[in-house]
Each structure stands twice: as C-alpha cells, then as structure tokens.
Motif scaffolding. Sequence first.
Motif, PDB file in Angstrom:
ATOM      1  N   ALA A 198       0.849  -1.182   0.000  1.00 19.88           N
ATOM      2  CA  ALA A 198       0.000   0.000   0.000  1.00 19.88           C
ATOM      3  C   ALA A 198       0.885   1.233   0.000  1.00 19.88           C
ATOM      4  O   ALA A 198       1.999   1.207   0.526  1.00 19.88           O
ATOM      5  CB  ALA A 198      -0.888   0.005   1.244  1.00 19.88           C
ATOM      6  N   SER A 199       0.393   2.293  -0.637  1.00 19.01           N
ATOM      7  CA  SER A 199       1.177   3.526  -0.670  1.00 19.01           C
ATOM      8  C   SER A 199       0.259   4.720  -0.880  1.00 19.01           C
ATOM      9  O   SER A 199      -0.923   4.550  -1.167  1.00 19.01           O
ATOM     10  CB  SER A 199       2.195   3.458  -1.809  1.00 19.01           C
ATOM     11  OG  SER A 199       1.507   3.301  -3.029  1.00 19.01           O
ATOM     12  N   LEU A 200       0.848   5.889  -0.763  1.00 19.45           N
ATOM     13  CA  LEU A 200       0.089   7.114  -1.005  1.00 19.45           C
ATOM     14  C   LEU A 200       0.451   7.622  -2.393  1.00 19.45           C
ATOM     15  O   LEU A 200       1.611   7.856  -2.698  1.00 19.45           O
ATOM     16  CB  LEU A 200       0.440   8.168   0.059  1.00 19.45           C
ATOM     17  CG  LEU A 200      -0.249   9.528  -0.094  1.00 19.45           C
ATOM     18  CD1 LEU A 200      -1.762   9.398  -0.062  1.00 19.45           C
ATOM     19  CD2 LEU A 200       0.214  10.478   1.005  1.00 19.45           C
ATOM     20  N   ASP A 201      -0.554   7.735  -3.226  1.00 19.60           N
ATOM     21  CA  ASP A 201      -0.353   8.195  -4.600  1.00 19.60           C
ATOM     22  C   ASP A 201      -0.811   9.643  -4.673  1.00 19.60           C
ATOM     23  O   ASP A 201      -1.888   9.986  -4.174  1.00 19.60           O
ATOM     24  CB  ASP A 201      -1.202   7.308  -5.515  1.00 19.60           C
ATOM     25  CG  ASP A 201      -1.038   7.621  -6.984  1.00 19.60           C
ATOM     26  OD1 ASP A 201      -0.412   6.803  -7.673  1.00 19.60           O
ATOM     27  OD2 ASP A 201      -1.546   8.660  -7.440  1.00 19.60           O
ATOM     28  N   LYS A 202       0.026  10.487  -5.288  1.00 20.16           N
ATOM     29  CA  LYS A 202      -0.271  11.924  -5.339  1.00 20.16           C
ATOM     30  C   LYS A 202      -1.679  12.220  -5.844  1.00 20.16           C
ATOM     31  O   LYS A 202      -2.399  12.991  -5.244  1.00 20.16           O
ATOM     32  CB  LYS A 202       0.753  12.618  -6.247  1.00 20.16           C
ATOM     33  CG  LYS A 202       1.762  13.420  -5.465  1.00 20.16           C
ATOM     34  CD  LYS A 202       2.559  14.286  -6.421  1.00 20.16           C
ATOM     35  CE  LYS A 202       3.767  14.915  -5.769  1.00 20.16           C
ATOM     36  NZ  LYS A 202       4.722  15.394  -6.767  1.00 20.16           N
ATOM     37  N   GLY A 203      -2.034  11.611  -6.960  1.00 13.22           N
ATOM     38  CA  GLY A 203      -3.315  11.949  -7.561  1.00 13.22           C
ATOM     39  C   GLY A 203      -4.498  11.172  -7.004  1.00 13.22           C
ATOM     40  O   GLY A 203      -5.614  11.677  -6.956  1.00 13.22           O
ATOM     41  N   ARG A 204      -4.221   9.936  -6.587  1.00 11.37           N
ATOM     42  CA  ARG A 204      -5.338   9.037  -6.283  1.00 11.37           C
ATOM     43  C   ARG A 204      -5.568   8.792  -4.801  1.00 11.37           C
ATOM     44  O   ARG A 204      -6.497   8.107  -4.412  1.00 11.37           O
ATOM     45  CB  ARG A 204      -5.118   7.690  -6.982  1.00 11.37           C
ATOM     46  CG  ARG A 204      -5.030   7.807  -8.508  1.00 11.37           C
ATOM     47  CD  ARG A 204      -4.947   6.454  -9.166  1.00 11.37           C
ATOM     48  NE  ARG A 204      -3.704   5.760  -8.830  1.00 11.37           N
ATOM     49  CZ  ARG A 204      -3.437   4.500  -9.162  1.00 11.37           C
ATOM     50  NH1 ARG A 204      -4.332   3.791  -9.810  1.00 11.37           N
ATOM     51  NH2 ARG A 204      -2.284   3.941  -8.834  1.00 11.37           N
ATOM     52  N   GLY A 205      -4.661   9.291  -3.967  1.00 16.74           N
ATOM     53  CA  GLY A 205      -4.798   9.032  -2.532  1.00 16.74           C
ATOM     54  C   GLY A 205      -4.186   7.693  -2.170  1.00 16.74           C
ATOM     55  O   GLY A 205      -3.265   7.225  -2.845  1.00 16.74           O
TER      56      GLY A 205
END
Length: 297
Positions: A198-205
Amino acid sequence: IDDIEKDTEADLSPRAPIVTVMGHVDHGKTSLLDYIRKANVIAGESGGITQHIGAYSVEVEKGKKIAFLDTPGHEAFTAMRARGAKVTDIAIIVIAADDQIMPQTEEAISHAQAAGVPMIFAINKIDKPAANPEKVKDQLAQKNLLVEDWGGKIQSQDISAKSGLNVDELLEKVLLEAEILELKANANREASGTVIEASLDKGRGYVSTIMVQNGTLRVGDYILAGSNHGKVRAMLDERGRQVKAAGPSTPVTILGLDGAPTAGDTFRVFEDEREAKSLATRRSQLQREQTIRTQKH
Ligand code: GDP
C-alpha cells in the motif's frame, strides 16, 4: 476479525493457487516473475501487465489461473507470516543451475517448510554453459529433499527464466500441485484477505494492492484493513482496468482507504460502517500504546 461465520463444504468451490517465488539473490526470481508477467498476454488483449502492483494473476490453460505475489524474496513472505497472514499456497524456490544451494536458498526452504507450504524447485539458468542441474538435485538430495526425477515427491523443473524455456512446464506443475491441495473458497460471501502492499499516490490518494482470499469484493463495499478503513471507491486489476468485483485468489488494487495498511494486514468487509470504524480506531489505539511501550523499554 476471526469472528466470521465458517463456510460449509457446500458453499465452497475451487480457487486458483497463490504462489510466492523465493530463492537466493541473483538466482533469477525477478526474471521469472517478469517473464511470466510479460509472456501472459491472453489472446486478443492489448498489452501485457506493465505496472508493478505487488501481485498479479495469469491465465494458464483452459481458463485456469495462477496468482503470483510479485514481491520476490522471503522477506515479504516472512513479514506477512509474522503478521499472521497465510497468503501463499505454493512456493517456487529458484536455484541457479550454474551455482549451488546458497544460504538464502536454505532460508527460503525452511520458511516454506515452517509455513507448511509445498515447494516446487525451479532450477534456473539452464541455458548457461556452466549449468549443472543434476548437481543441484544431488545437493537437494543430500538435504533430504528428493525431487521427482530422483525418486522423491517434490516437483522440480529445469528452466531458463531469461528465455522462458520450460516456464510453461513449471506452471503446469504449479497447477498439478494446486489440484492435489484442493484449494477452495466461498465466492458468495463478504470478502476477506490480505494486504500485499500500500502507498500514497499523489493523484489518487491511498492505493492498496490486496489479495482476496475468500468471498467477493465489490466496489462500494466497506472494508477494514489493519487499522485503516473506508469504502472501496474503485478497483483495478493488474492491467489497470476498472473492475466491479473480485473473487477468491484475485489480486486487486483498491482506492478509498483512509491510510496505507501494512503488508500482511488482513482485511475484511463490514456490512456496518460504524463497526468497521470503531474497530479501526481501537486498533490504532492499540498500536499507539504498543509503540509507547516499546519506546519505554
Ligand atoms: P533475483 O535477484 O533472484 O531476482 O535475480 P534476477 O532475476 O535479478 O537475475 C539475476 C541475474 O541473472 C540477471 O542478470 C538476470 O538477467 C540473470 N538471469 C536470470 N535468469 C537467467 C537465465 O535463465 N539465464 C541466464 N543466462 N541468466 C539469467
């Protein structure tokens, strides 16, 4: 999370095996996973699997599928096991035929054995002039690991992950092993499974790749994953296509969680949003208390 109703035999139907690839560094784990990922372009589909999402599923023969954890090495396997996750049915242990059984090969073997996961040996790099697969099988025999051609029970396959030689045969052996295991799940219930990454994506959250292990996950479901929760806003398969539902042994990327759970965390669908929220809060609290306790000691 274990208070879920048990499935009866009548509810269960066959599911695809979930496979982990382990072995010593440079013996060819990544090459094998890459080859399978790229080679598996189902007729009529445009493009293979291009993104890395931590897990993928391929269709082999007659619609039969195999799911792979795309995280080579036993670190991920042990980290997940340490969190209580059992997300592997079969372990492929890659051993380079121009090398020998190495410390990480032994570790991989003992991890698979400790987890009670059947192994298949992929004796790799047989395209190399220095390759000596029989020497590797002899070494395995000395460790009481008798492969089939040596009169034993463990399946093994000589391959070249680089050229793809005999990789189909290896996958057939995976299906054979899966048949023996009689893997089953109940597709007709609320989903549960394990977080792969799991990760934090700039555009998608927050973006999480999860493996559905039982039930069917649907867009709009409310889930609790580790100490995170949220409504599944969108689901994508390994080719980045939107899907509405994901059944047992299906890896899927989901959007909509309120944070990034840890690999190996289990997830489960809740009918009641409030229940999921309060469990998530309780888990975060427990985690914080644990952190404080470790800091004190
Ligand atoms: P990993 O560390 O186990 O993931 O190993 P890699 O897949 O990164 O492979 C290590 C090196 O061995 C790379 O340079 C690969 O190109 C090479 N390699 C992997 N499989 C084969 C093979 O079947 N034949 C040959 N000749 N080289 C291979």
